[in-house]
Design an enzyme around this catalytic site. Structure first.
Site, PDB file in Angstrom:
ATOM      1  N   CYS A  65      36.376  37.269  50.631  1.00 13.60           N
ATOM      2  CA  CYS A  65      35.543  38.462  50.861  1.00 13.60           C
ATOM      3  C   CYS A  65      36.104  39.284  52.009  1.00 13.60           C
ATOM      4  O   CYS A  65      35.890  38.938  53.183  1.00 13.60           O
ATOM      5  CB  CYS A  65      34.118  38.050  51.201  1.00 13.60           C
ATOM      6  SG  CYS A  65      33.439  36.798  50.113  1.00 13.60           S
ATOM      7  N   GLN A  73      59.658  56.492  13.398  1.00 11.42           N
ATOM      8  CA  GLN A  73      60.228  56.418  14.752  1.00 11.42           C
ATOM      9  C   GLN A  73      59.158  56.577  15.822  1.00 11.42           C
ATOM     10  O   GLN A  73      59.226  55.949  16.891  1.00 11.42           O
ATOM     11  CB  GLN A  73      61.286  57.521  14.934  1.00 11.42           C
ATOM     12  CG  GLN A  73      62.628  57.157  14.361  1.00 11.42           C
ATOM     13  CD  GLN A  73      63.724  58.106  14.827  1.00 11.42           C
ATOM     14  OE1 GLN A  73      63.491  59.036  15.596  1.00 11.42           O
ATOM     15  NE2 GLN A  73      64.930  57.869  14.347  1.00 11.42           N
ATOM     16  N   GLU A 127      43.602  44.590  44.862  1.00 17.43           N
ATOM     17  CA  GLU A 127      44.777  44.087  45.601  1.00 17.43           C
ATOM     18  C   GLU A 127      45.670  45.250  46.039  1.00 17.43           C
ATOM     19  O   GLU A 127      46.886  45.139  46.050  1.00 17.43           O
ATOM     20  CB  GLU A 127      45.568  43.107  44.730  1.00 17.43           C
ATOM     21  CG  GLU A 127      44.798  41.863  44.350  1.00 17.43           C
ATOM     22  CD  GLU A 127      44.702  40.844  45.471  1.00 17.43           C
ATOM     23  OE1 GLU A 127      45.652  40.731  46.249  1.00 17.43           O
ATOM     24  OE2 GLU A 127      43.647  40.191  45.579  1.00 17.43           O
ATOM     25  N   GLN A 143      46.683  53.051  20.602  1.00 20.66           N
ATOM     26  CA  GLN A 143      47.130  54.184  19.782  1.00 20.66           C
ATOM     27  C   GLN A 143      47.766  53.675  18.477  1.00 20.66           C
ATOM     28  O   GLN A 143      47.528  54.219  17.402  1.00 20.66           O
ATOM     29  CB  GLN A 143      48.144  55.017  20.592  1.00 20.66           C
ATOM     30  CG  GLN A 143      48.538  56.316  19.934  1.00 20.66           C
ATOM     31  CD  GLN A 143      47.369  57.298  19.856  1.00 20.66           C
ATOM     32  OE1 GLN A 143      46.390  57.169  20.585  1.00 20.66           O
ATOM     33  NE2 GLN A 143      47.467  58.249  18.947  1.00 20.66           N
ATOM     34  N   ILE A 144      48.551  52.614  18.590  1.00 21.80           N
ATOM     35  CA  ILE A 144      49.224  52.065  17.409  1.00 21.80           C
ATOM     36  C   ILE A 144      48.203  51.472  16.430  1.00 21.80           C
ATOM     37  O   ILE A 144      48.379  51.534  15.222  1.00 21.80           O
ATOM     38  CB  ILE A 144      50.294  51.032  17.844  1.00 21.80           C
ATOM     39  CG1 ILE A 144      51.445  51.775  18.537  1.00 21.80           C
ATOM     40  CG2 ILE A 144      50.810  50.214  16.653  1.00 21.80           C
ATOM     41  CD1 ILE A 144      52.485  50.893  19.189  1.00 21.80           C
ATOM     42  N   GLU A 157      34.522  45.978  51.908  1.00 22.39           N
ATOM     43  CA  GLU A 157      33.142  46.341  52.252  1.00 22.39           C
ATOM     44  C   GLU A 157      32.849  47.714  51.651  1.00 22.39           C
ATOM     45  O   GLU A 157      33.780  48.447  51.298  1.00 22.39           O
ATOM     46  CB  GLU A 157      32.984  46.406  53.771  1.00 22.39           C
ATOM     47  CG  GLU A 157      33.201  45.061  54.427  1.00 22.39           C
ATOM     48  CD  GLU A 157      32.999  45.096  55.934  1.00 22.39           C
ATOM     49  OE1 GLU A 157      32.611  46.167  56.482  1.00 22.39           O
ATOM     50  OE2 GLU A 157      33.230  44.051  56.558  1.00 22.39           O
ATOM     51  N   SER A 180      47.185  51.782  43.347  1.00 23.32           N
ATOM     52  CA  SER A 180      48.561  52.295  43.149  1.00 23.32           C
ATOM     53  C   SER A 180      48.945  53.256  44.282  1.00 23.32           C
ATOM     54  O   SER A 180      50.102  53.262  44.737  1.00 23.32           O
ATOM     55  CB  SER A 180      48.659  53.036  41.809  1.00 23.32           C
ATOM     56  OG  SER A 180      48.734  52.112  40.750  1.00 23.32           O
ATOM     57  N   TRP A 184      32.497  43.768  46.148  1.00 26.37           N
ATOM     58  CA  TRP A 184      33.555  43.535  45.154  1.00 26.37           C
ATOM     59  C   TRP A 184      34.148  42.137  45.245  1.00 26.37           C
ATOM     60  O   TRP A 184      35.307  41.956  44.857  1.00 26.37           O
ATOM     61  CB  TRP A 184      34.722  44.522  45.328  1.00 26.37           C
ATOM     62  CG  TRP A 184      34.384  45.952  45.356  1.00 26.37           C
ATOM     63  CD1 TRP A 184      34.570  46.820  46.385  1.00 26.37           C
ATOM     64  CD2 TRP A 184      33.824  46.728  44.297  1.00 26.37           C
ATOM     65  NE1 TRP A 184      34.152  48.080  46.032  1.00 26.37           N
ATOM     66  CE2 TRP A 184      33.686  48.048  44.761  1.00 26.37           C
ATOM     67  CE3 TRP A 184      33.404  46.426  42.996  1.00 26.37           C
ATOM     68  CZ2 TRP A 184      33.168  49.056  43.987  1.00 26.37           C
ATOM     69  CZ3 TRP A 184      32.890  47.437  42.231  1.00 26.37           C
ATOM     70  CH2 TRP A 184      32.780  48.732  42.718  1.00 26.37           C
ATOM     71  N   GLY A 189      37.452  49.764  51.891  1.00 19.84           N
ATOM     72  CA  GLY A 189      38.187  49.270  50.723  1.00 19.84           C
ATOM     73  C   GLY A 189      39.667  49.323  51.048  1.00 19.84           C
ATOM     74  O   GLY A 189      40.224  48.399  51.651  1.00 19.84           O
TER      75      GLY A 189
HETATM   76  C1  LIG Z   1      36.903  43.787  39.825  1.00 21.14           C
HETATM   77  C2  LIG Z   1      37.234  43.830  41.267  1.00 21.14           C
HETATM   78  C3  LIG Z   1      37.483  42.640  41.949  1.00 21.14           C
HETATM   79  C4  LIG Z   1      37.766  42.671  43.319  1.00 21.14           C
HETATM   80  N1  LIG Z   1      37.933  41.493  43.994  1.00 21.14           N
HETATM   81  C5  LIG Z   1      37.986  41.512  45.340  1.00 21.14           C
HETATM   82  C6  LIG Z   1      37.949  40.305  46.098  1.00 21.14           C
HETATM   83  O1  LIG Z   1      37.892  39.207  45.540  1.00 21.14           O
HETATM   84  N2  LIG Z   1      37.922  40.374  47.451  1.00 21.14           N
HETATM   85  C7  LIG Z   1      37.977  41.574  48.102  1.00 21.14           C
HETATM   86  O2  LIG Z   1      37.955  41.569  49.322  1.00 21.14           O
HETATM   87  N3  LIG Z   1      38.044  42.747  47.424  1.00 21.14           N
HETATM   88  C8  LIG Z   1      38.043  42.744  46.068  1.00 21.14           C
HETATM   89  N4  LIG Z   1      38.065  43.924  45.357  1.00 21.14           N
HETATM   90  C9  LIG Z   1      38.127  45.190  46.088  1.00 21.14           C
HETATM   91  C10 LIG Z   1      39.401  45.969  45.878  1.00 21.14           C
HETATM   92  O3  LIG Z   1      40.453  45.386  46.554  1.00 21.14           O
HETATM   93  C11 LIG Z   1      39.117  47.417  46.302  1.00 21.14           C
HETATM   94  O4  LIG Z   1      38.306  47.991  45.289  1.00 21.14           O
HETATM   95  C12 LIG Z   1      40.367  48.228  46.509  1.00 21.14           C
HETATM   96  O5  LIG Z   1      41.034  47.780  47.652  1.00 21.14           O
HETATM   97  C13 LIG Z   1      40.083  49.727  46.656  1.00 21.14           C
HETATM   98  O6  LIG Z   1      39.075  49.963  47.585  1.00 21.14           O
HETATM   99  P1  LIG Z   1      37.856  50.922  47.187  1.00 21.14           P
HETATM  100  O7  LIG Z   1      37.313  50.443  45.902  1.00 21.14           O
HETATM  101  O8  LIG Z   1      36.916  50.978  48.331  1.00 21.14           O
HETATM  102  O9  LIG Z   1      38.494  52.341  46.948  1.00 21.14           O
HETATM  103  P2  LIG Z   1      38.814  53.452  48.051  1.00 21.14           P
HETATM  104  O10 LIG Z   1      39.561  52.848  49.174  1.00 21.14           O
HETATM  105  O11 LIG Z   1      37.559  54.190  48.360  1.00 21.14           O
HETATM  106  O12 LIG Z   1      39.803  54.404  47.268  1.00 21.14           O
HETATM  107  C14 LIG Z   1      39.359  55.415  46.371  1.00 21.14           C
HETATM  108  C15 LIG Z   1      40.567  56.227  45.918  1.00 21.14           C
HETATM  109  O13 LIG Z   1      41.176  56.861  47.050  1.00 21.14           O
HETATM  110  C16 LIG Z   1      42.535  56.498  47.136  1.00 21.14           C
HETATM  111  N5  LIG Z   1      42.933  56.406  48.538  1.00 21.14           N
HETATM  112  C17 LIG Z   1      42.289  55.792  49.550  1.00 21.14           C
HETATM  113  N6  LIG Z   1      42.987  55.901  50.684  1.00 21.14           N
HETATM  114  C18 LIG Z   1      44.110  56.606  50.397  1.00 21.14           C
HETATM  115  C19 LIG Z   1      45.242  57.053  51.138  1.00 21.14           C
HETATM  116  N7  LIG Z   1      45.387  56.779  52.433  1.00 21.14           N
HETATM  117  N8  LIG Z   1      46.205  57.759  50.505  1.00 21.14           N
HETATM  118  C20 LIG Z   1      46.091  58.040  49.168  1.00 21.14           C
HETATM  119  N9  LIG Z   1      45.034  57.644  48.401  1.00 21.14           N
HETATM  120  C21 LIG Z   1      44.073  56.928  49.017  1.00 21.14           C
HETATM  121  C22 LIG Z   1      42.628  55.153  46.438  1.00 21.14           C
HETATM  122  O14 LIG Z   1      43.944  54.871  46.003  1.00 21.14           O
HETATM  123  C23 LIG Z   1      41.655  55.353  45.296  1.00 21.14           C
HETATM  124  O15 LIG Z   1      42.281  56.044  44.254  1.00 21.14           O
HETATM  125  C24 LIG Z   1      37.828  43.914  43.990  1.00 21.14           C
HETATM  126  C25 LIG Z   1      37.602  45.107  43.283  1.00 21.14           C
HETATM  127  C26 LIG Z   1      37.292  45.068  41.953  1.00 21.14           C
HETATM  128  C27 LIG Z   1      36.988  46.366  41.246  1.00 21.14           C
END
Ligand SMILES: Cc1cc2nc3c(=O)[nH]c(=O)nc-3n(C[C@H](O)[C@H](O)[C@H](O)COP(=O)(O)OP(=O)(O)OC[C@H]3O[C@@H](n4cnc5c(N)ncnc54)[C@H](O)[C@@H]3O)c2cc1C
Length: 404
Positions: free
Chosen positions: A127, A299, A384, A357-358, A130, A387, A161, A134
């Site tokens: 965990c 193709q 994790e 799509q296929i 928060e 992108s 999460w 994120g």
């Molecule tokens: C199914 C699932 C399982 C998970 N399991 C775990 C777990 O076991 N333990 C745990 O701790 N977490 C877990 N997570 C959390 C996960 O790691 C986070 O959701 C992730 O790190 C993204 O954080 P966020 O959701 O708050 O998105 P945000 O940080 O709010 O990001 C939102 C968008 O803004 C973009 N963004 C944010 N900052 C920047 C920046 N500086 N530059 C460019 N773009 C940016 C992001 O790429 C994204 O597109 C899980 C999430 C899911 C959905």
């Protein structure tokens, strides 16, 4: 031989063994657990019985000398199904959190407990995320305060999460011990089974990987023994003192290095999902006839399959390279671990979408597995490290510039 792309006999045996389990046990159950949207305890038990859900298995693969053991196993497991795969692997992620930060005694005490027994498997949760922290881990608010009188840590905050959050026996929780130090003032803790003050908040209903439980974890005056601080108090005090000295220019290099080592394992999961969809689409394209011929004779379809296969192989090579680098102490001078997760995650999204799509209309229904695979694949560009965050890490590493 300096370079070889061939697998050893042991690696091939591992690949076949995990594949067999994925084909016989996981695949047939995938649809049911996706629909039920809950942890497939029966499958965990099956995996425990054959030794796949066990500390021994994950430890052996994690320390396999080429570094390829874990990626090979994970690709096959997630080829079976990503939701069930994550239900099996979620505990290993928490165990990795203990192994990388804990003392040998802590690893020995807690990691075996995380998996439970063959008769009664258990799961563990890691965990960190928060609601307001994120991608920006530095914004973490969960507090850990040391109570000297009782030699206990008191945790307060809300995690979100968390894979296996609330249903886990053992929760590994990251928390702020010194708010002034931002990300360098964090520490990790074990919350033992049955600890008062830890409860499950909302369980999330998800787009994909629905056999994997994801929920909030609420910590309210959660008291844990001093010995549950991973790494121990002395090491923490030394680390905080060093961080205070260099607080201005300080960056979090050690944790970045850890991510570079763990990301190829996540990339391998994405490769497994992509390969599953590709293989299904290839067979379908050979069978399905329109205009009096198999659709693969066009193709447009055949080239799509060629691109799918090529990008999967390219992703796997990046994953294997990064995993090999991690195991062989190579420096990640271009964030090769992040590269592997970025390419594998985006490949999984693209390839599963192409597979739909296929399959045409069939691909859009839940009667065919590629619909589920496409939903599952999307998580690999989000968790994790999204992108965007992978690109940020790569860009900063290759340029040396603190790109925002
Ligand atoms: C199914 C699932 C399982 C998970 N399991 C775990 C777990 O076991 N333990 C745990 O701790 N977490 C877990 N997570 C959390 C996960 O790691 C986070 O959701 C992730 O790190 C993204 O954080 P966020 O959701 O708050 O998105 P945000 O940080 O709010 O990001 C939102 C968008 O803004 C973009 N963004 C944010 N900052 C920047 C920046 N500086 N530059 C460019 N773009 C940016 C992001 O790429 C994204 O597109 C899980 C999430 C899911 C959905």
């Amino acid at each position: 031989m300096a370079v070889s792309f061939g697998l050893t006999e042991d690696q091939i045996e591992l690949q076949k063994w995990v594949h067999q389990f994925a084909e016989d046990v996981i695949r047939p159950a995938a649809h049911e657990w996706d629909e039920r949207e809950e942890t497939p305890w029966e499958i965990l038990q099956e995996a425990a019985k054959v030794g796949l859900y066990s500390i021994d298995f994950f430890a052996a693969q994690s320390f396999e000398e080429s570094g390829l053991g874990l990626p090979i196993a994970l690709e096959e497991l997630f080829w079976g199904d990503a939701g069930i795969g994550l239900a099996i692997v979620g505990t290993a992620l928490a165990a990795a959190g203990v192994s990388s930060n804990g003392t040998p005694e802590q690893v020995g005490e807690w990691v075996p407990q995380m998996f439970g027994t063959e008769a009664e498997p258990k799961v563990a949760a890691f965990c960190s995320s928060e609601p307001d922290a994120g991608s920006d881990v530095g914004a973490m608010r969960t507090r850990a305060v040391y109570d000297e009188k009782t030699d206990e840590w008191v945790l307060n905050g809300t995690k979100t999460w968390a894979t296996n959050g609330g249903i886990a026996d053992i929760h590994v929780v990251t928390a702020v011990v010194d708010p002034e130090l931002k990300a360098r003032g964090h520490a990790s803790f074990i919350v033992p089974p049955g600890t008062k003050g830890l409860s499950q908040g909302q369980k999330f209903l998800k787009h994909g990987i629905r056999a994997s439980h994801t929920a909030e974890v609420v910590l309210e005056d959660c008291r844990i023994p001093g010995s549950c601080l991973l790494g121990g108090k002395e090491k923490l005090d030394q680390r905080l003192a060093r961080a205070r000295e260099g607080v201005k220019g300080g960056r979090t290099q050690p944790s970045m290095a850890t991510f570079e080592r763990t990301r190829p394992a996540v990339g391998a999961q994405a490769v497994g999902v992509a390969r599953a969809a590709y293989e299904y689409a290839l067979e379908y394209a050979k069978q399905r006839e329109q205009f009096g011929r198999a659709i693969i004779e066009n193709q447009a379809i055949a080239f799509m399959l060629a691109d799918m296969k090529t990008s999967i192989d390219a992703a796997r090579l990046l994953v294997w390279r990064a995993a090999w680098m991690a195991q062989n102490g190579q420096q990640f001078t271009a964030a090769e671990g992040s590269m592997s997760k970025l390419v594998a995650g985006e490949t999984a999204v693209r390839v599963t979408e192409q597979a739909m799509q296929i399959l045409g209309g069939n691909g859009y229904t839940r009667d065919y597995p590629v619909e589920r695979m496409a939903r599952d694949a999307k998580i690999y560009t989000i968790f994790e490290g999204t992108s965007e965050i992978q690109r940020l890490v790569i860009a900063r590493t290759i340029s040396g510039v603190h790109i925002r």
